[in-house]
Enzyme design. Sequence first.
Site, PDB file in Angstrom:
ATOM      1  N   TRP A 168       0.876  -1.088  -0.027  1.00 55.12           N
ATOM      2  CA  TRP A 168      -0.095   0.195  -0.171  1.00 55.12           C
ATOM      3  C   TRP A 168       0.804   1.407   0.032  1.00 55.12           C
ATOM      4  O   TRP A 168       0.609   2.160  -0.814  1.00 55.12           O
ATOM      5  CB  TRP A 168      -0.927  -0.017   1.212  1.00 55.12           C
ATOM      6  N   ASP A 203      -1.814   6.863   5.947  1.00 54.62           N
ATOM      7  CA  ASP A 203      -2.839   5.834   5.627  1.00 54.62           C
ATOM      8  C   ASP A 203      -3.302   5.140   6.597  1.00 54.62           C
ATOM      9  O   ASP A 203      -2.188   3.977   6.920  1.00 54.62           O
ATOM     10  CB  ASP A 203      -2.393   5.246   4.176  1.00 54.62           C
ATOM     11  N   LYS A 250     -12.969  -1.182   6.231  1.00 62.13           N
ATOM     12  CA  LYS A 250     -12.355  -2.230   6.829  1.00 62.13           C
ATOM     13  C   LYS A 250     -12.770  -2.126   8.177  1.00 62.13           C
ATOM     14  O   LYS A 250     -13.309  -3.127   8.924  1.00 62.13           O
ATOM     15  CB  LYS A 250     -10.836  -2.121   6.594  1.00 62.13           C
TER      16      LYS A 250
HETATM   17  C1  LIG Z   1      -7.608  -1.126   1.532  1.00 64.74           C
HETATM   18  C2  LIG Z   1      -6.379  -0.150   1.534  1.00 64.74           C
HETATM   19  C3  LIG Z   1      -6.360   0.694   0.530  1.00 64.74           C
HETATM   20  C4  LIG Z   1      -7.212   0.957  -0.586  1.00 64.74           C
HETATM   21  O1  LIG Z   1      -8.539   1.289  -0.411  1.00 64.74           O
HETATM   22  P1  LIG Z   1      -9.702   1.659  -1.388  1.00 64.74           P
HETATM   23  O2  LIG Z   1     -10.644   2.268  -0.727  1.00 64.74           O
HETATM   24  O3  LIG Z   1      -9.961   0.147  -2.114  1.00 64.74           O
HETATM   25  O4  LIG Z   1      -8.943   2.444  -2.517  1.00 64.74           O
HETATM   26  C5  LIG Z   1      -5.503   1.672   0.775  1.00 64.74           C
HETATM   27  N1  LIG Z   1      -4.481   1.313   1.875  1.00 64.74           N
HETATM   28  C6  LIG Z   1      -4.911   0.549   2.709  1.00 64.74           C
HETATM   29  C7  LIG Z   1      -3.526   0.317   3.843  1.00 64.74           C
HETATM   30  C8  LIG Z   1      -5.750  -0.669   2.504  1.00 64.74           C
HETATM   31  O5  LIG Z   1      -5.623  -1.517   3.390  1.00 64.74           O
END
Ligand SMILES: *Cc1c(COP(=O)(O)O)cnc(C)c1O
Length: 361
Positions: free
Chosen positions: A102, A172, A196
């Site tokens: 990521w 993030d 999530k």
């Molecule tokens: C799932 C995830 C993303 C991507 O998320 P989207 O909403 O599908 O763009 C980005 N960073 C991390 C750490 C993730 O787990």
Amino acid sequence: MSRKKNFFAGPSVMPVEVLEQMREEIVDYQGGGLSIIESSHRSQPFARMYSETLELLKEVMQIPEGYSTFFLGGGASLQFCMVPLNFLPAAQSASYICSGSWALKAVKEAQLVGRVDVAWDGKAGNYTTLPELSTLSLADDSAYLYLCSNETIGGIQWKTWPTNLEIPLIADMSSDILSRPVPIEKFSMIFAGVQKNMGPAGATLVIVKDELLERQNKGIPSYLDYKVHATNDGLYNTPPVFSIWGVKLVLEWIKKNGGAEGMAKRAELKSNLLYDVIDHSDGYYRSPVDKNYRSTMNVVFRLPSEELEAKFLSLTQEVGMLGLKGHRSVGGLRASLYNALPVEDVEALATLMREFQRENG
Ligand SMILES: *Cc1c(COP(=O)(O)O)cnc(C)c1O
């Protein structure tokens, strides 16, 4: 109905109470004669629901004054380009910690915008550990430091945060948001897809320090401009209404269950159940991850062979456990243990792992 044991990495398990409440309220929201998803985002029912959501969020996450909070579309992935578009000036670089898939995606997007200083790269160790913070050296002209708090695919998680940083810290937190208390004041910006740990897919939470907005680049297209969203209280355009409503209900559930601290205890308890099995299996189960940085959200592990992994996987499916296949880029298995996943489901997995080793060891 017998609920599946949901280990999907995202979108992922929701609290069953919240799903039931959504079913209850979907047609007639609080007796108003219409659904919240039929209500204009300029209407009273939405305005009330939205401001309650933001209030709850401030409370549960302890967001201090001086930050703007809103929900955007486009997923966490859109943030990968929005961050540099807003905060990476043409004459400077931005520092990124490459901790896994990521963070790497964020680096690649930032490189399309400007100069990236890779402050640390975990590639040589196959992204199984994180850097010692005191040893990090950042480019002199760096505009911000970027990190991913939990690498969802690699299963590694930051346990402490950089201190004495002279530049803004941007993170993030998509896969561990609200799984533990976070000192928001150490960050200039946090973003997270809500799908999530916080609710149904569709919204991305953005928490950004107003001070940072003051130094933002000029000439950014409106939707990609954080200030546009901040000055419109997150309602520059139609927000992801359904997703925000789900977030509100999940936040109420989190609050009822001990808030961020309650979630941290749950996460420790659940992940320890699996790490204990791994550590006491005489090497039958292997975690590739540095023990200091094992994720409480995504537990990644291997079995002695790919054949045994396939056999174990099909067994989990037979007993109603979903989503345990590791990401296609790394193989093996991965159990995602987000907030809403019941402790009993993880106990069931731990038991299955022990039994499987006994029978196939
Ligand atoms: C799932 C995830 C993303 C991507 O998320 P989207 O909403 O599908 O763009 C980005 N960073 C991390 C750490 C993730 O787990």
